[in-house]
Design a protein around this motif. Structure first.
Motif, short mmCIF file in Angstrom:
data_model
loop_
_atom_site.label_atom_id
_atom_site.label_comp_id
_atom_site.label_asym_id
_atom_site.label_seq_id
_atom_site.Cartn_x
_atom_site.Cartn_y
_atom_site.Cartn_z
N ARG A 147 0.52 11.47 3.12
CA ARG A 147 1.40 11.20 4.25
C ARG A 147 1.02 9.85 4.84
NH1 ARG A 147 0.04 14.34 8.19
NH2 ARG A 147 2.06 14.65 9.21
N LEU A 148 1.91 8.85 4.68
CA LEU A 148 1.67 7.51 5.18
C LEU A 148 2.79 7.09 6.12
CD1 LEU A 148 0.52 5.72 1.88
CD2 LEU A 148 -0.92 6.72 3.67
N ARG A 149 2.58 6.01 6.86
CA ARG A 149 3.56 5.57 7.85
C ARG A 149 4.67 4.70 7.26
NH1 ARG A 149 2.32 6.17 13.31
NH2 ARG A 149 0.28 7.09 13.73
N HIS A 150 4.46 4.13 6.08
CA HIS A 150 5.43 3.18 5.54
C HIS A 150 5.76 3.51 4.08
CE1 HIS A 150 5.09 0.70 9.11
NE2 HIS A 150 3.79 0.77 9.00
N ALA A 151 7.06 3.47 3.76
CA ALA A 151 7.51 3.79 2.41
C ALA A 151 7.01 2.78 1.39
CB ALA A 151 9.04 3.86 2.38
N GLU A 152 6.87 1.51 1.79
CA GLU A 152 6.42 0.49 0.84
C GLU A 152 5.07 0.86 0.24
OE1 GLU A 152 5.77 -4.35 0.61
OE2 GLU A 152 6.03 -3.37 2.55
N LEU A 153 4.18 1.42 1.07
CA LEU A 153 2.86 1.83 0.57
C LEU A 153 3.00 2.97 -0.43
CD1 LEU A 153 0.83 1.73 3.91
CD2 LEU A 153 0.94 -0.02 2.12
#
Length: 292
Positions: free
Chosen positions: A180-186
């Protein structure tokens, strides 16, 4: 004083009068996430496709001053829940948000998010979806060898949100099978590096991050999703937010706004999905015309 100097003085005085008049207007601080190709920050007249649509809406609301800030989904929703005087043009409707968000009329339909996999993983999981472009998220989550990536705070639509909520209630937020991350690019970076097997994302994001000619990624629709999701404006519930939403709804009565939104959004899709979106948009408009 010379005639030329008097002319410049008049120009300066008129400019000052305009500035002072603007300071008397109520201010709306608009927030949207860093979520390309939909939202990429408003810099002059640039930005994501729905940033550009938003500028058409705010141009039709000269009675307000408009300011813009970017934030991630989780922060944006956190502030709105606490009644901070800020609005967003980047919302899906959810039962949880509806308790503290006043929503506009729906702006445009959007194809729902699905599952994005590397092609080698798609081949491995083919028995689950029979080679079609649709797969069950519920069935995939039962596959203990699959590692899935999601964006924190983002809504993927009511059906998928419910499945995810039930899953995390069962396994806990620190489940090693999910990232679970804050940004889709990552997440796309982790997917291409093989550190996750699949991510929940939009067809438009595949087009943006990987390109329409990329053959290494596969987008699969989810069987649990409806034909389309709706994008809304939202402000905190209360007199201040309700008044802004009323003003937005008046702007959205202009059919040219939604038509421009359709054209902008359509450009972001993978070519294979554009015809499907034409059908979705026509269905959405047909249902709106049928409303009393």
């Amino acid at each position: 004083m010379s005639f030329k100097a008097m002319g410049w003085l008049c120009v300066v005085l008129l400019w000052c009068a305009d500035v002072l008049a603007d300071t008397d207007k109520p201010v709306i601080t608009w927030r949207a996430p860093d979520f390309p190709p939909f939202f990429a920050g408003i810099d002059g007249r640039n930005g994501g496709v729905l940033d550009r649509l938003h500028l058409l809406v705010t141009d039709a609301m000269p009675e307000y001053q408009h300011r813009y800030r970017q934030s991630d989904f989780a922060r944006m929703i956190y502030e709105m829940e606490r009644g901070v005087s800020t609005c967003s043009y980047a919302l899906l409707w959810t039962p949880e948000r509806s308790t503290f968000v006043a929503y506009s009329d729906p702006v445009i339909p959007m194809l729902p998010p699905g599952l994005v996999l590397r092609r080698d993983q798609a081949d491995r999981l083919a028995p689950l979806y029979g080679g079609e472009r649709r797969v069950s998220l519920t069935a995939l989550l039962e596959n203990e060898s699959l590692r899935l990536g999601v964006v924190r705070g983002r809504s993927y639509g009511r059906a998928v949100d419910q499945i995810a909520r039930q899953y995390f209630n069962r396994v806990g937020l620190n489940d090693p099978r999910t990232v679970r991350l804050r940004h889709a690019e990552l997440l796309f970076g982790l997917l291409e590096a093989g550190r996750v097997d699949a991510i929940l994302a939009h067809s438009s994001e595949v087009h943006y991050y990987a390109g329409s000619s990329n053959t290494d990624l596969v987008f699969l629709a989810l069987t649990e999703q409806p034909a389309y999701l709706l994008q809304y404006y939202g402000c905190p519930r209360g007199a201040w937010g309700n008044a802004i939403i009323d003003a937005i709804d008046k702007v959205l009565e202009d059919p040219a706004i939604r038509q421009e939104g359709r054209d902008l959004y359509r450009q972001t899709l993978l070519p294979v999905d554009r015809r499907a979106y034409d059908d979705v948009f026509d269905l959405f408009m047909e249902r709106r015309r049928a409303l009393p």
